[in-house]
Structures are given as C-alpha cells and as structure tokens.
Design an enzyme around this catalytic site. Structure first.
Site, PDB file in Angstrom:
ATOM      1  N   LYS A  41     108.448  47.882  93.369  1.00  0.00           N
ATOM      2  CA  LYS A  41     109.271  46.716  93.722  1.00  0.00           C
ATOM      3  C   LYS A  41     109.306  46.556  95.227  1.00  0.00           C
ATOM      4  CE  LYS A  41     112.617  47.574  89.998  1.00  0.00           C
ATOM      5  NZ  LYS A  41     114.003  48.020  89.788  1.00  0.00           N
ATOM      6  N   SER A 131     119.424  43.477  90.389  1.00  0.00           N
ATOM      7  CA  SER A 131     119.264  43.229  91.827  1.00  0.00           C
ATOM      8  C   SER A 131     118.233  42.112  92.037  1.00  0.00           C
ATOM      9  CB  SER A 131     118.793  44.495  92.535  1.00  0.00           C
ATOM     10  OG  SER A 131     119.717  45.532  92.358  1.00  0.00           O
TER      11      SER A 131
HETATM   12  P1  ADP Z   1     115.558  51.451  89.545  1.00  0.00           P
HETATM   13  O1  ADP Z   1     114.559  50.701  90.347  1.00  0.00           O
HETATM   14  O2  ADP Z   1     115.464  52.938  89.662  1.00  0.00           O
HETATM   15  O3  ADP Z   1     115.713  50.994  88.110  1.00  0.00           O
HETATM   16  P2  ADP Z   1     117.969  49.980  90.089  1.00  0.00           P
HETATM   17  O4  ADP Z   1     118.736  49.963  91.364  1.00  0.00           O
HETATM   18  O5  ADP Z   1     117.332  48.718  89.647  1.00  0.00           O
HETATM   19  O6  ADP Z   1     116.922  51.141  90.286  1.00  0.00           O
HETATM   20  O7  ADP Z   1     118.877  50.529  88.926  1.00  0.00           O
HETATM   21  C1  ADP Z   1     119.481  51.790  88.975  1.00  0.00           C
HETATM   22  C2  ADP Z   1     120.082  52.098  87.615  1.00  0.00           C
HETATM   23  O8  ADP Z   1     121.118  51.168  87.335  1.00  0.00           O
HETATM   24  C3  ADP Z   1     119.116  51.985  86.438  1.00  0.00           C
HETATM   25  O9  ADP Z   1     119.470  52.963  85.478  1.00  0.00           O
HETATM   26  C4  ADP Z   1     119.389  50.612  85.898  1.00  0.00           C
HETATM   27  O10 ADP Z   1     119.069  50.500  84.558  1.00  0.00           O
HETATM   28  C5  ADP Z   1     120.892  50.540  86.099  1.00  0.00           C
HETATM   29  N1  ADP Z   1     121.366  49.161  86.187  1.00  0.00           N
HETATM   30  C6  ADP Z   1     120.906  48.172  86.970  1.00  0.00           C
HETATM   31  N2  ADP Z   1     121.594  47.030  86.773  1.00  0.00           N
HETATM   32  C7  ADP Z   1     122.519  47.314  85.816  1.00  0.00           C
HETATM   33  C8  ADP Z   1     123.526  46.542  85.147  1.00  0.00           C
HETATM   34  N3  ADP Z   1     123.690  45.251  85.393  1.00  0.00           N
HETATM   35  N4  ADP Z   1     124.290  47.164  84.223  1.00  0.00           N
HETATM   36  C9  ADP Z   1     124.093  48.471  83.937  1.00  0.00           C
HETATM   37  N5  ADP Z   1     123.155  49.250  84.513  1.00  0.00           N
HETATM   38  C10 ADP Z   1     122.380  48.679  85.447  1.00  0.00           C
END
Ligand code: ADP
Length: 161
Positions: A41, A131
């Site tokens: 990403k 995000s």
């Molecule tokens: P990564 O790139 O490691 O997935 P993220 O920052 O996108 O990192 O997400 C970190 C964690 O938070 C992951 O386990 C993801 O599934 C969880 N996560 C992201 N958005 C949400 C949400 N809206 N509700 C619950 N869990 C979330």
C-alpha cells in the site's frame, strides 16, 4: 497478558480505535505496532506522523496508561518476541479479510510457534470503514468527520493544502 495490535494506521480511524478499546478489556497491556511501511500500500503519512496521530487520538481513551505505541519494521513474528507478547489482535471486517489474515497468521505461526492471534469482528458501524476509503473521500473534499478522530481530520486537511 500483552496483546500486539499491528497495522499501518495510515491514518488511524474510529474502526481501529474501537478494536484497541476492546483489546484493553481483555489484555493487561496493549502494544499498538505501527509498521514502517506496508509493502503493498502506498502511504499517505510517514511512520512518525502515523504514530503522532495515534498518540493524540488515543490520549483520551480509558486505559490508555496500559497502552504503548511502538514503531516496527520487518517481521511481526520477531516483533512479537521483542515485546514479550502473548497474543496478536486483528480486526476482521469481512470473510475476504479473514481469509487473507488467516494465511498471514499461519505463516507467522510457522515462523514463531508461540504466536497466537485473536480475531475481533469489526463493530457493524465500522464494517465499511478503512484508511483507504477515508483517504479517497478526503481527496475529493468529502466529510470524514464521523470516520476519524478530529486530529486526523485536520492532519488530512493540512496534507491537501
Ligand atoms: P494492515 O495494512 O496491516 O491491514 P491497517 O491499518 O489497515 O493495517 O489495519 C490494522 C488492523 O485493523 C487490521 O487487523 C484491520 O483488519 C483492522 N481494521 C482496519 N479497519 C478496521 C475497522 N473499520 N474495524 C475493525 N478493524 C479494522
């Protein structure tokens, strides 16, 4: 019990904060592990900025004294031992995400047999929150006020200027 909640947090959303609050209910100590960069990403905020936003967003959360924000790069399987962790926490929004995370978890366990993972189902109110979606909406000037903490909203406004 020490739990690690790893992620890119680019930027932190209300969905992440919900998972951290819930992890604090069963873990004595929660380490929010901020990866230096996600291989797949393209990032908006630097690791330092992401940590700063998490710090600000989490300062008012109940139990924040039992929480730590740490940067890491490289393998989660190694960071897990560095933190003396007992469990990894991941949030799951969909079956597709579960499938992807399950594969990652199994790979991590192969590298570190001590590593256990707890999957927390996303709060239904946050199932569609990511995000990436926040960045997309903000790029077109949309309102992200209900999706992210105030500090993230203003940081994103500053990025666009
Ligand atoms: P990564 O790139 O490691 O997935 P993220 O920052 O996108 O990192 O997400 C970190 C964690 O938070 C992951 O386990 C993801 O599934 C969880 N996560 C992201 N958005 C949400 C949400 N809206 N509700 C619950 N869990 C979330």
């Amino acid at each position: 019990m020490t739990a690690i909640y790893p992620g890119s947090f680019d930027p932190v959303t209300n969905g992440h904060i919900d998972i951290i609050r819930r992890a604090l209910c069963f873990a004595d100590h929660v380490v929010v592990g901020v990866v230096s960069q996600n291989v797949y990403k393209k990032g908006m905020f630097t690791q330092e900025e992401r940590v700063g936003l998490l710090r600000e967003a989490l300062s008012g959360v109940d139990g924040s004294e039992r929480m730590e924000i740490r940067e890491f790069s490289g393998l989660l399987a190694e960071f897990f031992d560095e933190c003396g962790a007992d469990v990894v926490v991941r949030g799951i929004r969909s079956p597709i995400e579960y499938e992807y995370d399950l594969a990652q978890t199994l790979a991590n366990r192969q590298m570190n047999p001590r590593l256990e993972t707890i999957f927390l189902p996303a709060n239904p109110a946050h199932v569609f929150l990511s995000s990436s979606i926040v960045k997309e909406i903000a790029a077109f000037g949309g309102d992200i006020g209900a999706m992210v903490p105030d500090c993230v909203q203003s940081a994103m406004r500053n990025k666009r200027q």
